[in-house]
Scaffold this motif. Structure first.
Motif, PDB file in Angstrom:
ATOM      1  N   THR A 159       0.819  -1.217   0.000  1.00 40.66           N
ATOM      2  CA  THR A 159       0.000   0.000   0.000  1.00 40.66           C
ATOM      3  C   THR A 159       0.848   1.262   0.000  1.00 40.66           C
ATOM      4  N   ASN A 160       0.232   2.331  -0.463  1.00 43.25           N
ATOM      5  CA  ASN A 160       0.856   3.644  -0.481  1.00 43.25           C
ATOM      6  C   ASN A 160      -0.235   4.676  -0.223  1.00 43.25           C
ATOM      7  N   TYR A 161       0.099   5.683   0.615  1.00 39.15           N
ATOM      8  CA  TYR A 161      -0.906   6.674   0.999  1.00 39.15           C
ATOM      9  C   TYR A 161      -0.392   8.087   0.807  1.00 39.15           C
ATOM     10  N   ALA A 162      -1.313   9.002   0.528  1.00 35.38           N
ATOM     11  CA  ALA A 162      -0.980  10.416   0.586  1.00 35.38           C
ATOM     12  C   ALA A 162      -0.697  10.778   2.043  1.00 35.38           C
ATOM     13  N   ASP A 163       0.225  11.696   2.252  1.00 37.66           N
ATOM     14  CA  ASP A 163       0.583  12.087   3.620  1.00 37.66           C
ATOM     15  C   ASP A 163      -0.633  12.562   4.407  1.00 37.66           C
ATOM     16  N   SER A 164      -1.558  13.200   3.736  1.00 35.43           N
ATOM     17  CA  SER A 164      -2.713  13.791   4.415  1.00 35.43           C
ATOM     18  C   SER A 164      -3.666  12.763   5.011  1.00 35.43           C
ATOM     19  N   VAL A 165      -3.565  11.500   4.572  1.00 34.05           N
ATOM     20  CA  VAL A 165      -4.501  10.482   5.063  1.00 34.05           C
ATOM     21  C   VAL A 165      -3.811   9.372   5.850  1.00 34.05           C
ATOM     22  N   LYS A 166      -2.502   9.394   5.918  1.00 33.34           N
ATOM     23  CA  LYS A 166      -1.779   8.347   6.649  1.00 33.34           C
ATOM     24  C   LYS A 166      -2.231   8.291   8.104  1.00 33.34           C
ATOM     25  N   GLY A 167      -2.486   7.085   8.567  1.00 34.35           N
ATOM     26  CA  GLY A 167      -2.942   6.893   9.938  1.00 34.35           C
ATOM     27  C   GLY A 167      -4.442   7.026  10.110  1.00 34.35           C
ATOM     28  N   ARG A 168      -5.133   7.515   9.084  1.00 36.77           N
ATOM     29  CA  ARG A 168      -6.594   7.673   9.169  1.00 36.77           C
ATOM     30  C   ARG A 168      -7.338   6.781   8.174  1.00 36.77           C
ATOM     31  N   PHE A 169      -6.768   6.614   6.985  1.00 30.92           N
ATOM     32  CA  PHE A 169      -7.407   5.821   5.930  1.00 30.92           C
ATOM     33  C   PHE A 169      -6.655   4.503   5.766  1.00 30.92           C
ATOM     34  N   THR A 170      -7.403   3.457   5.413  1.00 29.45           N
ATOM     35  CA  THR A 170      -6.801   2.159   5.135  1.00 29.45           C
ATOM     36  C   THR A 170      -7.368   1.619   3.835  1.00 29.45           C
ATOM     37  N   ILE A 171      -6.486   1.288   2.903  1.00 30.56           N
ATOM     38  CA  ILE A 171      -6.894   0.683   1.650  1.00 30.56           C
ATOM     39  C   ILE A 171      -6.682  -0.821   1.738  1.00 30.56           C
ATOM     40  N   SER A 172      -7.615  -1.577   1.169  1.00 32.02           N
ATOM     41  CA  SER A 172      -7.494  -3.030   1.127  1.00 32.02           C
ATOM     42  C   SER A 172      -8.178  -3.530  -0.138  1.00 32.02           C
ATOM     43  N   ARG A 173      -7.976  -4.812  -0.440  1.00 33.86           N
ATOM     44  CA  ARG A 173      -8.614  -5.381  -1.624  1.00 33.86           C
ATOM     45  C   ARG A 173      -8.927  -6.839  -1.394  1.00 33.86           C
ATOM     46  N   ASP A 174      -9.940  -7.287  -2.101  1.00 37.16           N
ATOM     47  CA  ASP A 174     -10.307  -8.705  -2.122  1.00 37.16           C
ATOM     48  C   ASP A 174     -10.138  -9.153  -3.561  1.00 37.16           C
ATOM     49  N   ASN A 175      -9.044  -9.850  -3.846  1.00 36.37           N
ATOM     50  CA  ASN A 175      -8.755 -10.238  -5.230  1.00 36.37           C
ATOM     51  C   ASN A 175      -9.788 -11.221  -5.776  1.00 36.37           C
ATOM     52  N   ALA A 176     -10.367 -12.031  -4.931  1.00 30.73           N
ATOM     53  CA  ALA A 176     -11.383 -12.982  -5.389  1.00 30.73           C
ATOM     54  C   ALA A 176     -12.649 -12.265  -5.857  1.00 30.73           C
ATOM     55  N   LYS A 177     -12.899 -11.083  -5.291  1.00 29.88           N
ATOM     56  CA  LYS A 177     -14.090 -10.310  -5.653  1.00 29.88           C
ATOM     57  C   LYS A 177     -13.755  -9.138  -6.566  1.00 29.88           C
ATOM     58  N   ASN A 178     -12.472  -8.990  -6.924  1.00 27.18           N
ATOM     59  CA  ASN A 178     -12.043  -7.875  -7.777  1.00 27.18           C
ATOM     60  C   ASN A 178     -12.513  -6.538  -7.205  1.00 27.18           C
ATOM     61  N   THR A 179     -12.369  -6.399  -5.915  1.00 30.92           N
ATOM     62  CA  THR A 179     -12.906  -5.238  -5.214  1.00 30.92           C
ATOM     63  C   THR A 179     -11.828  -4.580  -4.364  1.00 30.92           C
ATOM     64  N   VAL A 180     -11.836  -3.252  -4.376  1.00 27.63           N
ATOM     65  CA  VAL A 180     -10.940  -2.475  -3.530  1.00 27.63           C
ATOM     66  C   VAL A 180     -11.789  -1.648  -2.572  1.00 27.63           C
ATOM     67  N   TYR A 181     -11.265  -1.481  -1.359  1.00 27.92           N
ATOM     68  CA  TYR A 181     -11.977  -0.768  -0.316  1.00 27.92           C
ATOM     69  C   TYR A 181     -11.134   0.397   0.199  1.00 27.92           C
ATOM     70  N   LEU A 182     -11.822   1.400   0.748  1.00 26.88           N
ATOM     71  CA  LEU A 182     -11.132   2.482   1.428  1.00 26.88           C
ATOM     72  C   LEU A 182     -11.874   2.753   2.730  1.00 26.88           C
ATOM     73  N   GLN A 183     -11.258   2.361   3.838  1.00 31.43           N
ATOM     74  CA  GLN A 183     -11.812   2.655   5.155  1.00 31.43           C
ATOM     75  C   GLN A 183     -11.308   4.023   5.579  1.00 31.43           C
ATOM     76  N   MET A 184     -12.231   4.940   5.810  1.00 34.22           N
ATOM     77  CA  MET A 184     -11.893   6.316   6.112  1.00 34.22           C
ATOM     78  C   MET A 184     -12.333   6.618   7.550  1.00 34.22           C
ATOM     79  N   ASN A 185     -11.384   6.824   8.423  1.00 32.79           N
ATOM     80  CA  ASN A 185     -11.662   7.133   9.823  1.00 32.79           C
ATOM     81  C   ASN A 185     -11.195   8.548  10.164  1.00 32.79           C
ATOM     82  N   SER A 186     -11.677   9.067  11.276  1.00 31.50           N
ATOM     83  CA  SER A 186     -11.281  10.402  11.748  1.00 31.50           C
ATOM     84  C   SER A 186     -11.393  11.431  10.630  1.00 31.50           C
TER      85      SER A 186
END
Length: 121
Positions: free
Chosen positions: A57-84
């Protein structure tokens, strides 16, 4: 052709959370990098986060520690969990995916239609 369908945007108060999803469908051999960009009113589209097919993973400095990117390759889906979430996170969020039509073909980039995230009290 490849279609990317996003969901999960909306209105949230500062400090709240949202989870964005983006599912890829259509005709492709494989998916490489996936990720999210955002575009606020009057500003250029900018990178939020990316993830490789192997999970790096790689993040913009402005979102580090707050956002989390993940993916499910079996579902061809990417997620973005956005906190704070902050008011300055307000923007249209676009997902993208780099796909190959065949083993020998180069990657092509496809974009979702965008989902609005508004952070306001």
């Amino acid at each position: 052709q490849v279609q990317l369908v996003e969901s999960g945007g909306g209105l949230v108060q500062p400090g709240g959370s949202l989870r964005l999803s983006c599912a890829a469908s259509g005709s492709f051999f494989s998916i490489g990098n996936m990720g999210w960009h955002c575009q606020a009113p009057g500003k250029q589209r900018e990178l939020v986060a990316t993830i490789t097919s192997g999970g790096i993973t790689n993040y913009a400095d402005s979102v580090k520690g707050r956002f989390t990117i993940s993916r499910d390759n079996a579902k061809n889906t990417v997620y973005l969990q956005m906190n704070s979430l902050k008011t300055e996170d307000t923007a249209v969020y676009y997902c993208y995916a780099n796909t190959k039509a065949s083993m020998a073909s180069p990657y092509s980039t496809y974009w979702g239609q965008g989902t609005q995230v508004t952070v306001s009290s």
